[in-house]
Structure formats: C-alpha cells, structure tokens
Scaffold this motif. Structure first.
Motif, mmCIF file in Angstrom:
data_model
loop_
_atom_site.group_PDB
_atom_site.id
_atom_site.type_symbol
_atom_site.label_atom_id
_atom_site.label_comp_id
_atom_site.label_asym_id
_atom_site.label_seq_id
_atom_site.Cartn_x
_atom_site.Cartn_y
_atom_site.Cartn_z
ATOM 1 N N ARG A 116 0.400 -1.237 -0.632
ATOM 2 C CA ARG A 116 0.484 0.347 0.201
ATOM 3 C C ARG A 116 0.981 1.461 -0.049
ATOM 4 N NH1 ARG A 116 -2.267 -3.389 2.598
ATOM 5 N NH2 ARG A 116 -5.482 -4.205 2.278
ATOM 6 N N LYS A 117 1.937 1.121 -0.384
ATOM 7 C CA LYS A 117 2.585 1.965 -0.933
ATOM 8 C C LYS A 117 1.921 3.386 -1.775
ATOM 9 C CE LYS A 117 7.047 1.000 0.992
ATOM 10 N NZ LYS A 117 7.401 1.379 1.883
ATOM 11 N N TYR A 118 1.023 3.126 -2.567
ATOM 12 C CA TYR A 118 0.537 4.440 -3.007
ATOM 13 C C TYR A 118 -0.351 5.485 -1.647
ATOM 14 C CZ TYR A 118 -3.634 1.078 -1.915
ATOM 15 O OH TYR A 118 -3.947 -0.012 -0.998
ATOM 16 N N ARG A 119 -0.560 5.311 -0.618
ATOM 17 C CA ARG A 119 -1.235 6.170 0.236
ATOM 18 C C ARG A 119 -0.371 7.102 1.002
ATOM 19 N NH1 ARG A 119 -3.511 2.203 5.788
ATOM 20 N NH2 ARG A 119 -5.037 0.413 4.185
ATOM 21 N N ASP A 120 0.992 6.992 0.486
ATOM 22 C CA ASP A 120 2.352 8.197 0.521
ATOM 23 C C ASP A 120 1.842 9.224 -0.538
ATOM 24 O OD1 ASP A 120 2.714 6.572 2.435
ATOM 25 O OD2 ASP A 120 4.716 5.947 1.596
ATOM 26 N N ARG A 121 0.777 8.758 -1.253
ATOM 27 C CA ARG A 121 1.024 9.805 -2.602
ATOM 28 C C ARG A 121 -0.593 10.605 -2.619
ATOM 29 N NH1 ARG A 121 4.620 6.602 -3.980
ATOM 30 N NH2 ARG A 121 3.261 5.421 -5.370
ATOM 31 N N LEU A 122 -0.762 10.027 -1.995
ATOM 32 C CA LEU A 122 -2.628 10.169 -1.572
ATOM 33 C C LEU A 122 -3.006 10.996 -0.442
ATOM 34 C CD1 LEU A 122 -4.255 7.225 -2.410
ATOM 35 C CD2 LEU A 122 -4.088 8.623 -4.128
ATOM 36 N N VAL A 123 -4.070 11.590 -0.724
ATOM 37 C CA VAL A 123 -4.287 12.763 -0.079
ATOM 38 C C VAL A 123 -5.408 11.902 1.345
ATOM 39 C CG1 VAL A 123 -4.317 14.767 -0.512
ATOM 40 C CG2 VAL A 123 -6.437 13.456 -1.072
ATOM 41 N N TRP A 124 -4.650 11.123 1.993
ATOM 42 C CA TRP A 124 -5.328 9.817 2.553
ATOM 43 C C TRP A 124 -5.783 10.346 4.013
ATOM 44 C CZ3 TRP A 124 -5.640 5.021 0.914
ATOM 45 C CH2 TRP A 124 -6.283 4.308 1.833
ATOM 46 N N GLY A 125 -5.790 11.632 4.301
ATOM 47 C CA GLY A 125 -5.565 11.613 5.661
ATOM 48 C C GLY A 125 -6.892 13.072 5.239
ATOM 49 N N ARG A 126 -7.305 12.978 4.342
ATOM 50 C CA ARG A 126 -8.869 13.821 3.766
ATOM 51 C C ARG A 126 -9.823 12.714 3.358
ATOM 52 N NH1 ARG A 126 -7.060 18.632 0.225
ATOM 53 N NH2 ARG A 126 -4.793 17.754 0.848
ATOM 54 N N LEU A 127 -9.571 12.265 3.466
ATOM 55 C CA LEU A 127 -10.587 10.802 2.357
ATOM 56 C C LEU A 127 -10.928 10.059 4.146
ATOM 57 C CD1 LEU A 127 -8.108 8.983 0.018
ATOM 58 C CD2 LEU A 127 -9.956 10.836 0.167
ATOM 59 N N ALA A 128 -12.315 9.949 2.896
ATOM 60 C CA ALA A 128 -13.022 9.100 4.093
ATOM 61 C C ALA A 128 -13.440 8.295 3.903
ATOM 62 C CB ALA A 128 -15.613 10.061 3.302
ATOM 63 N N SER A 129 -14.078 7.157 4.776
ATOM 64 C CA SER A 129 -13.529 5.942 5.127
ATOM 65 C C SER A 129 -13.531 4.856 3.786
ATOM 66 C CB SER A 129 -14.342 5.336 6.327
ATOM 67 O OG SER A 129 -15.463 5.371 6.779
ATOM 68 N N TYR A 130 -14.523 5.335 3.485
ATOM 69 C CA TYR A 130 -15.420 4.373 2.392
ATOM 70 C C TYR A 130 -14.639 5.135 0.862
ATOM 71 C CZ TYR A 130 -17.801 9.011 0.303
ATOM 72 O OH TYR A 130 -17.797 9.845 -0.412
ATOM 73 N N GLN A 131 -13.480 5.927 1.253
ATOM 74 C CA GLN A 131 -13.659 6.569 -0.087
ATOM 75 C C GLN A 131 -11.898 5.361 -0.166
ATOM 76 O OE1 GLN A 131 -13.378 10.832 0.382
ATOM 77 N NE2 GLN A 131 -14.528 11.004 -0.491
ATOM 78 N N ARG A 132 -10.891 5.397 0.801
ATOM 79 C CA ARG A 132 -9.818 5.140 1.890
ATOM 80 C C ARG A 132 -9.875 3.102 1.324
ATOM 81 N NH1 ARG A 132 -8.106 7.034 7.529
ATOM 82 N NH2 ARG A 132 -7.929 8.719 6.958
ATOM 83 N N ARG A 133 -11.315 2.483 1.264
ATOM 84 C CA ARG A 133 -11.566 1.394 1.320
ATOM 85 C C ARG A 133 -11.760 1.547 -0.195
ATOM 86 N NH1 ARG A 133 -16.620 1.236 3.446
ATOM 87 N NH2 ARG A 133 -15.747 1.276 5.239
ATOM 88 N N PHE A 134 -11.873 2.309 -0.745
ATOM 89 C CA PHE A 134 -11.654 2.074 -2.658
ATOM 90 C C PHE A 134 -10.603 2.044 -3.495
ATOM 91 C CE2 PHE A 134 -11.649 4.765 -6.141
ATOM 92 C CZ PHE A 134 -12.517 3.560 -7.260
ATOM 93 N N MET A 135 -10.125 3.107 -2.291
ATOM 94 C CA MET A 135 -8.897 3.299 -3.327
ATOM 95 C C MET A 135 -8.140 1.996 -3.038
ATOM 96 S SD MET A 135 -7.973 5.626 -4.371
ATOM 97 C CE MET A 135 -6.802 5.804 -5.374
ATOM 98 N N ASP A 136 -7.680 1.069 -1.315
ATOM 99 C CA ASP A 136 -7.059 0.305 -0.909
ATOM 100 C C ASP A 136 -8.083 -1.129 -2.086
ATOM 101 O OD1 ASP A 136 -5.306 1.061 0.527
ATOM 102 O OD2 ASP A 136 -6.885 0.486 2.513
ATOM 103 N N VAL A 137 -9.006 -1.273 -1.987
ATOM 104 C CA VAL A 137 -9.211 -2.125 -2.938
ATOM 105 C C VAL A 137 -8.596 -2.450 -4.499
ATOM 106 C CG1 VAL A 137 -11.541 -3.633 -3.553
ATOM 107 C CG2 VAL A 137 -11.235 -2.889 -1.144
ATOM 108 N N THR A 138 -8.372 -1.053 -5.566
ATOM 109 C CA THR A 138 -9.058 -1.090 -6.415
ATOM 110 C C THR A 138 -7.041 -1.217 -6.847
ATOM 111 O OG1 THR A 138 -8.357 1.797 -6.314
ATOM 112 C CG2 THR A 138 -10.608 0.036 -7.383
ATOM 113 N N GLY A 139 -6.249 -0.131 -5.956
ATOM 114 C CA GLY A 139 -5.352 0.211 -5.643
ATOM 115 C C GLY A 139 -3.673 -1.558 -5.655
ATOM 116 N N VAL A 140 -4.572 -2.200 -4.165
ATOM 117 C CA VAL A 140 -3.989 -4.150 -4.319
ATOM 118 C C VAL A 140 -4.467 -4.510 -5.462
ATOM 119 C CG1 VAL A 140 -3.775 -5.663 -2.509
ATOM 120 C CG2 VAL A 140 -4.057 -3.255 -1.806
ATOM 121 N N ALA A 141 -5.612 -4.922 -5.361
ATOM 122 C CA ALA A 141 -6.297 -5.847 -6.450
ATOM 123 C C ALA A 141 -5.290 -5.031 -8.254
ATOM 124 C CB ALA A 141 -7.419 -5.874 -6.515
#
Length: 292
Positions: free
Chosen positions: A180-205
């Motif tokens: 999940r290195k992509y988190r470092d380049r996202l505005v992670w702290g400003r994302l809602a929980s569902y947005q984080r989940r979306f990015m984790d699922v799509t980012g990893v897969a």
C-alpha cells in the motif's frame, strides 16, 4: 518594481503549476479509461473465448466503434499527452517529495514522459484514421523489437537484460501495491472511510494484476532470449491469453482481467485524490510520482 517582480514570478509558477497539474489529472483519467476497456475485453475473453484484442489496439477499436468515437479518441490522446507533459516537467524541475530532485528520479520521470508521449501519439494517430498504429500493435511490436535486438551483436543478452528488467518492474509494482505504498501519494488524511476502502481495494488488486501482466511480458522476453526466437516474445494480448494455459485455466485470466479493471478505477481515484505536494526544487506544485 523590485517588489512586484518576485510576485509576478510566483504567480507565473503558480499558473504553470495549475496547468501541469490539470494535465496530470487528465492523464490519470485517460489511463483509467484504457485499463477499464482492456480489462473488460480480457474478462470477455476469459468467459466466452472471443477473438477480441485485449490490448491498447482492441480498446481503441472499441472506442472508435461508439457514436462519439473520434471525439473520445482525441480526448484520450490529449489526456495521455498531458501525462507526458507532467512526467517531463518532473524530469526538468524535479518530482515532488524529499528525493524528487535526485538524478535517478529525473531519469525515471523522463522515461515515463517518453512512454506517455509515444502512447499519446499512437492514440491520436488512431484518431485520424491510421488504424495500423493501434490494432494488433502490442503483439506485433513486441516481436519486431525483439527481432531487431536479437540481430545486434550480443543481441540475446540485450533481450535478456531488458526482459529481466521488465519482470523486476512487474514484481516491484505488485509488491508496492501489496504494501500500500500508494497511500503516501494520496491526500489520505482527507479521505472518508469509504474512499480509503475504495483506493485500497482498487490499488492492491489493480497493482497486483498490472504487475502480473508486466512480469509475464518480461518472462516471454526471457524465453525469446533463451530460444533466440522473437516469436516467443508476447504483447499484452498474447500474454493475457497465455494465462488460460496455466492449470487454473481461464479463471486466472479472469482474475488478472478484473485486476486491470480495478487499476483503471484506481487511476480515476488518483486523478481526484493524488497529493499535490510541491517539489523541493521549487518547481510548480504537481502530483507526486507513481506507477507508470
């Protein structure tokens, strides 16, 4: 006069930064469309065994067949050109982040810029009617490039070195996705929980699926080098179809294809939520570097 000049220069940098940032986001969106289409075509191949192309050429042909195909092709080409401008600006000014001005980062950005410039040229060529620039290109070009490299002195070693590098890049991309290195380049702290989940699922897969395809491309190059036969080199379409020849059969192809669809969705998320941190070199504020 001396007071206004720094302000004017700062305003100019801000304007350029806004323009390049917008170009980068358009590039991520264009990349997302292409990956969605390639992944969808690959899913169809896995489910039905259709003869459609699961590569850039197949995606472009599908777009061209729509009512507004020409407009969409031009939009994609311009979006990819925007991605090229962003990457090349990183090569000139330095990428964002604490090590963005390092020589190897600049070289990597330059390589990505050239790659996206070439992709934009091919898409725009397809838009103006040069269909040979897109259809069947990945398989044919892989064999042609491999053949030319094999004809060089020490060609087998050149092909092998490039192929091993591609395999390593695929493993690196998949590994960074799992971590999940992509988190470092996202505005992670400003994302809602569902947005984080979306990015984790799509980012990893998506990262794992894309990495597998790239590693398989490299492996086919290794086989071509060992056999001294350019016919062993595969493009994206051939590689995707080759997953059906594994013990898992078409199901592995479908899993990888869904991963490519997810990477397309992940690219849309990057276009919206990429962290626009400024470079340490004082270059315009730009999205930070990531996967090609």
């Amino acid at each position: 006069m001396t007071t206004t000049r720094p302000h004017a220069a700062a305003a100019g940098r801000t304007t350029r930064g806004d323009a390049v940032r917008a170009a980068a986001r358009a590039g991520f969106a264009a990349r997302g469309v292409l990956y969605l289409l390639v992944g969808a075509l690959a899913v169809r191949i896995g489910l039905t065994g259709t003869g459609e192309q699961a590569d850039r050429g197949g995606a472009l042909a599908r777009i061209a067949a729509t009512p507004f195909g020409t407009v969409l092709l031009w939009s994609l080409g311009i979006g990819l050109a925007g991605m090229a401008v962003w990457r090349l600006s990183e090569a000139v000014f330095g990428a964002a982040g604490p090590k963005g001005d390092k020589p190897h980062k600049r070289v990597l950005s330059a390589g990505r810029g050239v790659f996206y410039a070439g992709s934009a040229f091919l898409v725009l060529s397809f838009a103006v009617g040069e269909r040979g620039s897109g259809e069947g290109s990945t398989d044919r070009q892989s064999r042609d490039v491999t053949s030319r490299l094999l004809d060089l002195p020490g060609g087998r070693w050149w092909v092998g070195a490039v192929a091993v590098g591609v395999v390593a890049a695929g493993v690196w991309i998949a590994g960074r996705a799992v971590l999940r290195k992509y988190r470092d380049r996202l505005v992670w702290g400003r994302l809602a929980s569902y947005q984080r989940r979306f990015m984790d699922v799509t980012g990893v897969a998506g990262g794992v699926g894309r990495g597998l395809v790239l590693a398989a491309l490299g492996f086919s190059g290794v086989k071509a080098a060992v056999a001294f036969d350019p016919r062993e080199a595969k493009g994206v379409d051939d590689v995707i179809r080759s997953f059906t020849q594994t013990p898992a059969g078409p199901w592995l192809l479908i899993v990888v294809a869904v991963g490519l669809v997810f990477f397309g969705l992940f690219s849309f998320g990057q276009a919206k939520w990429r962290d626009p941190s400024p470079s340490v070199t004082g270059s315009p504020s730009l999205p930070r570097g990531g996967w090609v």
